[in-house]
Structures are given as structure tokens and as C-alpha cells.
Design a protein around this motif. Structure first.
Motif, PDB file in Angstrom:
ATOM      1  N   ALA A   1     -16.135 -13.465  -8.756  1.00 47.28           N
ATOM      2  CA  ALA A   1     -16.393 -12.227  -9.494  1.00 47.28           C
ATOM      3  C   ALA A   1     -15.174 -11.843 -10.331  1.00 47.28           C
ATOM      4  O   ALA A   1     -15.310 -11.423 -11.491  1.00 47.28           O
ATOM      5  CB  ALA A   1     -16.762 -11.099  -8.535  1.00 47.28           C
ATOM      6  N   ILE A   2     -13.993 -12.004  -9.772  1.00 46.95           N
ATOM      7  CA  ILE A   2     -12.762 -11.690 -10.516  1.00 46.95           C
ATOM      8  C   ILE A   2     -12.604 -12.643 -11.700  1.00 46.95           C
ATOM      9  O   ILE A   2     -12.316 -12.212 -12.827  1.00 46.95           O
ATOM     10  CB  ILE A   2     -11.536 -11.730  -9.591  1.00 46.95           C
ATOM     11  CG1 ILE A   2     -11.599 -10.550  -8.605  1.00 46.95           C
ATOM     12  CG2 ILE A   2     -10.237 -11.697 -10.388  1.00 46.95           C
ATOM     13  CD1 ILE A   2     -10.620 -10.646  -7.455  1.00 46.95           C
TER      14      ILE A   2
ATOM     15  N   GLY B   1     -19.824 -11.273 -14.173  1.00 42.71           N
ATOM     16  CA  GLY B   1     -19.077 -12.099 -13.225  1.00 42.71           C
ATOM     17  C   GLY B   1     -19.674 -12.030 -11.828  1.00 42.71           C
ATOM     18  O   GLY B   1     -19.746 -13.030 -11.122  1.00 42.71           O
ATOM     19  N   GLY B   2     -20.143 -10.842 -11.453  1.00 49.20           N
ATOM     20  CA  GLY B   2     -20.783 -10.676 -10.146  1.00 49.20           C
ATOM     21  C   GLY B   2     -22.086 -11.433 -10.040  1.00 49.20           C
ATOM     22  O   GLY B   2     -22.395 -12.011  -8.992  1.00 49.20           O
ATOM     23  N   GLU B   3     -22.881 -11.424 -11.110  1.00 46.20           N
ATOM     24  CA  GLU B   3     -24.135 -12.194 -11.111  1.00 46.20           C
ATOM     25  C   GLU B   3     -23.856 -13.684 -10.945  1.00 46.20           C
ATOM     26  O   GLU B   3     -24.517 -14.375 -10.172  1.00 46.20           O
ATOM     27  CB  GLU B   3     -24.909 -11.964 -12.400  1.00 46.20           C
ATOM     28  CG  GLU B   3     -25.576 -10.615 -12.488  1.00 46.20           C
ATOM     29  CD  GLU B   3     -26.327 -10.443 -13.789  1.00 46.20           C
ATOM     30  OE1 GLU B   3     -25.861 -10.953 -14.840  1.00 46.20           O
ATOM     31  OE2 GLU B   3     -27.393  -9.805 -13.752  1.00 46.20           O
ATOM     32  N   LEU B   4     -22.879 -14.180 -11.671  1.00 47.36           N
ATOM     33  CA  LEU B   4     -22.492 -15.582 -11.550  1.00 47.36           C
ATOM     34  C   LEU B   4     -21.999 -15.872 -10.135  1.00 47.36           C
ATOM     35  O   LEU B   4     -22.352 -16.890  -9.533  1.00 47.36           O
ATOM     36  CB  LEU B   4     -21.405 -15.919 -12.573  1.00 47.36           C
ATOM     37  CG  LEU B   4     -20.856 -17.339 -12.545  1.00 47.36           C
ATOM     38  CD1 LEU B   4     -21.966 -18.346 -12.801  1.00 47.36           C
ATOM     39  CD2 LEU B   4     -19.744 -17.486 -13.556  1.00 47.36           C
TER      40      LEU B   4
ATOM     41  N   VAL C   1     -15.052 -15.119   0.562  1.00 45.54           N
ATOM     42  CA  VAL C   1     -13.844 -15.402  -0.229  1.00 45.54           C
ATOM     43  C   VAL C   1     -14.246 -15.886  -1.618  1.00 45.54           C
ATOM     44  O   VAL C   1     -13.727 -15.415  -2.640  1.00 45.54           O
ATOM     45  CB  VAL C   1     -12.952 -16.449   0.476  1.00 45.54           C
ATOM     46  CG1 VAL C   1     -11.841 -16.938  -0.441  1.00 45.54           C
ATOM     47  CG2 VAL C   1     -12.374 -15.885   1.758  1.00 45.54           C
ATOM     48  N   GLY C   2     -15.197 -16.812  -1.678  1.00 45.54           N
ATOM     49  CA  GLY C   2     -15.651 -17.348  -2.958  1.00 45.54           C
ATOM     50  C   GLY C   2     -16.319 -16.299  -3.832  1.00 45.54           C
ATOM     51  O   GLY C   2     -16.132 -16.296  -5.048  1.00 45.54           O
TER      52      GLY C   2
ATOM     53  N   SER D   1     -23.694 -18.484  -7.489  1.00 43.46           N
ATOM     54  CA  SER D   1     -22.849 -19.542  -6.952  1.00 43.46           C
ATOM     55  C   SER D   1     -22.740 -19.443  -5.442  1.00 43.46           C
ATOM     56  O   SER D   1     -22.749 -20.451  -4.730  1.00 43.46           O
ATOM     57  CB  SER D   1     -21.462 -19.456  -7.590  1.00 43.46           C
ATOM     58  OG  SER D   1     -20.600 -20.407  -7.021  1.00 43.46           O
ATOM     59  N   CYS D   2     -22.659 -18.235  -4.926  1.00 42.25           N
ATOM     60  CA  CYS D   2     -22.542 -17.995  -3.497  1.00 42.25           C
ATOM     61  C   CYS D   2     -23.768 -18.530  -2.756  1.00 42.25           C
ATOM     62  O   CYS D   2     -23.643 -19.218  -1.740  1.00 42.25           O
ATOM     63  CB  CYS D   2     -22.369 -16.508  -3.239  1.00 42.25           C
ATOM     64  SG  CYS D   2     -22.195 -16.057  -1.508  1.00 42.25           S
ATOM     65  N   GLY D   3     -24.937 -18.222  -3.239  1.00 42.46           N
ATOM     66  CA  GLY D   3     -26.160 -18.692  -2.591  1.00 42.46           C
ATOM     67  C   GLY D   3     -26.266 -20.199  -2.569  1.00 42.46           C
ATOM     68  O   GLY D   3     -26.560 -20.809  -1.539  1.00 42.46           O
ATOM     69  N   PHE D   4     -25.990 -20.810  -3.709  1.00 38.93           N
ATOM     70  CA  PHE D   4     -26.043 -22.264  -3.793  1.00 38.93           C
ATOM     71  C   PHE D   4     -24.969 -22.899  -2.921  1.00 38.93           C
ATOM     72  O   PHE D   4     -25.225 -23.839  -2.168  1.00 38.93           O
ATOM     73  CB  PHE D   4     -25.883 -22.717  -5.249  1.00 38.93           C
ATOM     74  CG  PHE D   4     -25.950 -24.205  -5.399  1.00 38.93           C
ATOM     75  CD1 PHE D   4     -27.177 -24.850  -5.416  1.00 38.93           C
ATOM     76  CD2 PHE D   4     -24.796 -24.954  -5.518  1.00 38.93           C
ATOM     77  CE1 PHE D   4     -27.238 -26.227  -5.548  1.00 38.93           C
ATOM     78  CE2 PHE D   4     -24.850 -26.328  -5.646  1.00 38.93           C
ATOM     79  CZ  PHE D   4     -26.076 -26.966  -5.655  1.00 38.93           C
ATOM     80  N   GLY D   5     -23.757 -22.371  -3.022  1.00 36.62           N
ATOM     81  CA  GLY D   5     -22.640 -22.911  -2.244  1.00 36.62           C
ATOM     82  C   GLY D   5     -22.845 -22.758  -0.751  1.00 36.62           C
ATOM     83  O   GLY D   5     -22.442 -23.616   0.035  1.00 36.62           O
ATOM     84  N   PHE D   6     -23.463 -21.671  -0.326  1.00 38.44           N
ATOM     85  CA  PHE D   6     -23.728 -21.417   1.082  1.00 38.44           C
ATOM     86  C   PHE D   6     -24.604 -22.519   1.678  1.00 38.44           C
ATOM     87  O   PHE D   6     -24.278 -23.110   2.706  1.00 38.44           O
ATOM     88  CB  PHE D   6     -24.400 -20.049   1.227  1.00 38.44           C
ATOM     89  CG  PHE D   6     -24.720 -19.669   2.639  1.00 38.44           C
ATOM     90  CD1 PHE D   6     -23.734 -19.208   3.483  1.00 38.44           C
ATOM     91  CD2 PHE D   6     -26.017 -19.755   3.110  1.00 38.44           C
ATOM     92  CE1 PHE D   6     -24.033 -18.851   4.787  1.00 38.44           C
ATOM     93  CE2 PHE D   6     -26.314 -19.395   4.403  1.00 38.44           C
ATOM     94  CZ  PHE D   6     -25.324 -18.946   5.251  1.00 38.44           C
ATOM     95  N   VAL D   7     -25.699 -22.814   0.989  1.00 37.59           N
ATOM     96  CA  VAL D   7     -26.614 -23.857   1.462  1.00 37.59           C
ATOM     97  C   VAL D   7     -25.929 -25.220   1.421  1.00 37.59           C
ATOM     98  O   VAL D   7     -26.008 -26.002   2.378  1.00 37.59           O
ATOM     99  CB  VAL D   7     -27.910 -23.860   0.624  1.00 37.59           C
ATOM    100  CG1 VAL D   7     -28.787 -25.059   0.955  1.00 37.59           C
ATOM    101  CG2 VAL D   7     -28.671 -22.558   0.845  1.00 37.59           C
TER     102      VAL D   7
END
Length: 77
Positions: free
Chosen positions: A23-24, A36-39, A17-18, A43-49
Motif C-alpha cells: 500500500a505504501i 495502492g490499497g486496491e493493488l 506485512v506485505g 496482491s495479498c489475496g493471491f499471495g496468501f493462497v
């Protein structure tokens, strides 16, 4: 207490979801869906951990939990 598999499934679904929402938003603010996708991926990797660590810490905290009827509350010691 939640199983590790449940915590992992929740973390993955939340990050999906994040990922899309970030990305949007990145596309809106940068004009580039790629940027936006790179960001979003970073963010996804950091937020996941961070989410998994946060959930596991809270799973060990017994404050504010109420025992179900007929079930003993976890001991604090």
C-alpha cells in the motif's frame, strides 16, 4: 512437519506485512493511497493462497532435511 495452523498463522502475518508495504509503495508510485490499497489487497489475496500452497508442497519434500539426534529421518517412500 508444520501443522496447518502454524502455516496459516505464518501466511497471515506475512500477508499483513506485505499489505502495508505494498500500500505504501502503491501510494508512492500512483499518488493515491486508495489505488495502492486496491493493488495491495489484490496482491495479498493471491499471495496468501500461493504462500500456503508453496509451504504445503515444501512440507512434503524431504530433500535437505536432517534428522534431529535420536529421531529417525522421514522415509522417502
Amino acid at each position: 512437519m508444520e501443522s496447518k495452523k502454524r502455516s496459516l498463522a505464518k501466511a497471515i502475518s506475512w500477508q499483513v506485512v506485505g499489505l502495508f508495504s505494498m500500500a505504501i509503495l502503491g501510494d508512492i508510485f500512483t499518488g493515491s493511497f486508495f489505488a495502492g490499497g486496491e493493488l495491495a489487497l489484490t496482491s495479498c489475496g493471491f499471495g496468501f493462497v500461493a504462500y500456503i500452497l508453496h509451504e504445503r508442497v515444501w512440507a512434503a519434500v524431504h530433500w535437505g532435511l536432517k534428522a534431529a539426534s535420536g529421531v529417525a529421518a522421514p522415509s522417502a517412500g
